[in-house]
Write an enzyme that holds these catalytic residues in place. Structure first.
Site, mmCIF file in Angstrom:
data_model
loop_
_atom_site.group_PDB
_atom_site.id
_atom_site.type_symbol
_atom_site.label_atom_id
_atom_site.label_comp_id
_atom_site.label_asym_id
_atom_site.label_seq_id
_atom_site.Cartn_x
_atom_site.Cartn_y
_atom_site.Cartn_z
ATOM 1 N N LYS A 171 43.372 34.779 55.759
ATOM 2 C CA LYS A 171 44.330 35.455 54.897
ATOM 3 C C LYS A 171 43.759 36.830 54.593
ATOM 4 O O LYS A 171 42.951 37.013 53.692
ATOM 5 C CB LYS A 171 44.538 34.659 53.600
ATOM 6 C CG LYS A 171 45.898 34.903 52.900
ATOM 7 C CD LYS A 171 46.149 36.310 52.452
ATOM 8 C CE LYS A 171 45.307 36.696 51.255
ATOM 9 N NZ LYS A 171 45.616 38.126 50.816
ATOM 10 N N GLU A 246 31.048 36.698 48.862
ATOM 11 C CA GLU A 246 30.407 38.023 48.858
ATOM 12 C C GLU A 246 31.232 38.875 47.920
ATOM 13 O O GLU A 246 32.378 39.197 48.206
ATOM 14 C CB GLU A 246 30.364 38.590 50.283
ATOM 15 C CG GLU A 246 29.419 39.773 50.425
ATOM 16 C CD GLU A 246 30.109 41.088 50.127
ATOM 17 O OE1 GLU A 246 29.874 41.644 49.017
ATOM 18 O OE2 GLU A 246 30.876 41.566 50.972
ATOM 19 N N CYS A 280 30.925 47.561 48.313
ATOM 20 C CA CYS A 280 30.355 46.725 47.258
ATOM 21 C C CYS A 280 28.865 46.950 47.092
ATOM 22 O O CYS A 280 28.312 46.688 46.014
ATOM 23 C CB CYS A 280 30.638 45.258 47.554
ATOM 24 S SG CYS A 280 30.230 44.769 49.242
ATOM 25 N N GLU A 380 31.726 47.898 37.984
ATOM 26 C CA GLU A 380 31.902 48.361 39.353
ATOM 27 C C GLU A 380 33.156 49.229 39.414
ATOM 28 O O GLU A 380 34.267 48.751 39.184
ATOM 29 C CB GLU A 380 32.029 47.178 40.315
ATOM 30 C CG GLU A 380 32.131 47.607 41.772
ATOM 31 C CD GLU A 380 32.224 46.433 42.718
ATOM 32 O OE1 GLU A 380 31.626 46.501 43.810
ATOM 33 O OE2 GLU A 380 32.912 45.454 42.387
#
Length: 475
Positions: A171, A246, A280, A380
């Site tokens: 997906k 992750e 990331c 973040e």
């Protein structure tokens, strides 16, 4: 305008059993609608998982050589579509064409080639006296991937899954639909057996929990936000499924007193700004000696002279827009929060850069703060925003570096590799880059704390898709 309405299930392109909303594919550099995606629903997930489950019994018993040959066919078809993939990535998420050509597309290819190279290096079976210990495929795998490095993040899951003998339901992010569609076309052209690879289009919040809790799914692998990872883990828990996550990061970049500052600062700034800060593992917190903060501030601002923000298709462009309107608004909000909280704005700020009146372009922005407590130092941002933080001594630098809920990557620059390594060993991070070292796709990629569970890339990535079986009583 590209219209995508079919899933790829059991070796066939099929219309949705449960049509849902339509998603506009928007070029983030122009805000023009360049395609439309038809979402499916839970019934389409069920169909894809059923196909993967049916195919697993035969694919899991194929020989290692058969699976290596299949990966070789995938590599061959991928290489034919590299220009198409680069254009898709640039169009859908705004990566400069030269970054798409030099990094996005080659990274995806690299993972397939790495899996082939690893095939003979893995101990698939080990004899211990009368016991045979085997690595067996984990089973049916639900793969949920994001938009920021779409080819890398699809390939680093597909390649080890295929090598291990797993079947998959992918997906991908709706914000990276064009490149994912080409990946499905590559799998079809490569002759991947029916049911081994399946792709469904759907909204993550709608079908993610269903995929994660599906009784026929054995493993869920997600790359995404920490919030998404927590949701997947909760949904998978009742079925005691294997989960590989992750997730986010707020990676520290420590410049020690004896580092070559001009080189180290420039390297750190440009690394953070790469891919418009949408990585990331980006070094988004630069930790510098307090006595040299003013010097670093000047060097950091000067480093932006090497950036050209603009049209991703222009060969001179180094920095494109962020990938979508939702991300643009988030980054703008956090830049505004930094200003409101009293952070020292060195360059950039709210709004679009000059000359970029249309598109989700963000000004490359650098803040300097007094401590690690500010919102922009802790959250973040996932955009071209760097925060400079002073420290008094090496011990405080390490303390600040580890003062985060994340632990994906860390960076250390020193006068010698030995000193950088000594500090790097004290960082709570899954990867540590010394003196400007780049990525290594053979190395395990993943994080400590809220940056995830498990590892991707290289040998560790293959191990995620296998289970140990011990067979006792052999002669």
């Amino acid at each position: 305008m590209k219209k995508i309405s079919q899933h790829y299930i059991d070796g066939q392109w099929v219309e949705s059993l449960q049509p849902g909303a339509r998603h506009d594919i928007v070029n983030p550099a122009t805000e023009a609608v360049i395609g439309q995606l038809q979402f499916g629903g839970k019934a389409d997930v069920d169909s894809a998982v059923s196909a993967a489950s049916k195919a697993f019994s035969s694919f899991s018993r194929t020989s290692l050589q058969e699976r290596v040959d299949l990966l070789g066919a995938v590599v061959s078809e991928y290489e034919k579509r590299m220009d198409d993939l680069a254009l898709a990535v640039s169009s859908e998420m705004g990566a400069p064409q030269r970054l798409a050509n030099s990094a996005h597309v080659p990274l995806g290819l690299g993972h397939f080639k790495t899996a082939i190279a690893l095939a003979d290096q893995i101990e698939w079976q080990t004899r211990k006296g009368s016991t045979l210990i085997s690595r067996e495929p984990a089973g049916v795998c639900a793969l949920i991937t994001p938009w920021n490095w779409p080819l890398n993040q699809i390939a680093c899951k597909l390649a080890p899954a295929f090598l291990s003998g797993c079947t998959v339901v992918l997906k991908p992010s709706e914000y990276a639909a064009l490149s994912a569609q080409i990946i499905a076309e590559i799998m079809d052209a490569a002759g991947v057996p029916a049911g081994v690879f399946n792709l469904i289009w759907a909204s993550g919040p709608e079908v993610g929990p269903h995929m994660s809790s599906h009784p026929l799914v054995d493993l869920v692998s997600l790359t995404g936000s920490t919030a998404a990872g927590a949701s997947v883990a909760r949904c998978a828990a009742d079925g005691i499924k294997r989960v590989s996550l992750e997730l986010g990061g707020k990676s520290p970049n420590i410049l020690l007193e004896d580092a070559p500052f001009e080189k180290a600062v420039k390297k750190g700034v440009l690394h953070l700004m790469n891919n418009s800060g949408q990585s990331c593992n980006a070094p988004s917190r630069m930790l510098v000696p307090a006595s040299r903060l003013a010097e670093v501030e000047a060097l950091a601002v000067a480093a932006l002279d090497d950036l050209t923000v603009g049209d991703p298709q222009d060969a001179s462009t180094t920095t494109g827009p962020v990938a979508n309107g939702r991300q643009f608004e988030r980054v703008q909000k956090l830049i505004g929060a930094g200003i409101a909280d009293g952070a020292k704005l060195l360059v950039g700020g709210e709004g679009r850069p000059d000359g970029c009146d249309t598109g989700y372009f963000v000004k490359p922005t650098i803040f300097s703060v007094d401590s690690n407590d500010s919102r922009i130092a802790r959250e973040e941002i996932f955009g071209p925003v760097l925060t400079l933080i002073p420290y008094s001594d090496e011990a405080e630098a390490i303390k600040i570096a580890n003062d985060t809920v994340y632990g994906l990557s860390g960076y250390v620059y020193a006068g010698s590799v030995e000193r950088a390594q000594a500090v790097g060993r004290q960082l709570r991070a899954g990867q540590v880059h010394l003196n400007g070292a780049g990525a290594d796709i053979q190395a395990p990629f993943g994080g400590f704390k809220q940056s995830g569970i498990g590892r991707e890339w290289g040998l560790a990535g293959v191990e995620e898709f296998t289970e140990y079986q011990a067979m006792m009583g052999l002669e």
